[in-house]
Write a protein that holds these residues in place. Structure first.
Motif: not given
Length: 191
Positions: A119-135, A156-158, A162-164
């Motif tokens: 139910n989650m979708e990441f999309s952006t038109f400004n090509n900004e991604l979250p900051t990379q980090k170590y897991s 909240d697609l389809k 409950g994926i957050i």
């Protein structure tokens, strides 16, 4: 004579329009789709002992061919990739959709993907991604992006799964996801 004049006018106008420009992926763009192939099974295990399986069902890679819309000024033909998947929880098929899609950026910079998980979708038109980090889960995962409700405008697609949050490693791909009940699925293996 009228038709001849019209045809000449169109040819003159078309000759003034810039050529169609082919736009290709950067090396960084390719990391969103090169780690998955048709038939791959990616298995995740939760701390509750539940297994989820992602099956890669389709992979589309379209190279630009210089096909821009007729009479389009400054046209671009972008390289494009899309990966489709099915997710199964134990033996029950839950969802079939596209997983990742990306088009080359016409500014010749790194592009950002559209990633859809449950139910989650990441999309952006400004090509900004979250900051990379170590897991925090696995020290070998050094280039992890975390996607959650704060940076996923469509969460909240389809229906409500409950994926957050989900995490994506540049080398491996999807490495974990968690739901609102606190259950977290972690990459277990790829077959």
């Amino acid at each position: 004579m009228r038709y001849l004049t019209t045809i000449l006018a169109i040819l003159i106008l078309q000759s003034c329009i810039p050529d169609c420009k082919n736009i290709y992926f950067t090396e960084n763009d390719k990391m969103w789709f090169t780690n998955y192939n048709i038939g791959d099974k990616i298995i995740f295990k939760s701390q509750m002992g539940d297994f989820d399986t992602i099956l890669i069902t389709n992979k589309i890679l379209d190279k630009p061919k210089g096909n821009c819309p007729l009479f389009a000024s400054g046209g671009f033909d972008r390289e494009f990739a899309r990966i489709d998947y099915q997710i199964k929880k134990d033996t029950f098929k839950l969802i079939e959709d596209y997983f990742v899609q990306i088009s080359a950026n016409d500014k010749l910079e790194d592009a950002s993907p559209v990633i859809r998980l449950f139910n989650m979708e990441f999309s952006t038109f400004n090509n900004e991604l979250p900051t990379q980090k170590y897991s925090k889960i696995n020290s070998d995962w050094k280039n992890v992006y975390t996607f959650n409700e704060s940076n996923c405008p469509h969460h909240d697609l389809k229906g409500k799964f409950g994926i957050i949050e989900f995490e994506w490693d540049k080398e491996i791909g999807l490495v974990s996801y968690s739901n609102e009940d606190g259950e977290k699925w972690i990459f277990h293996r790829k077959e």
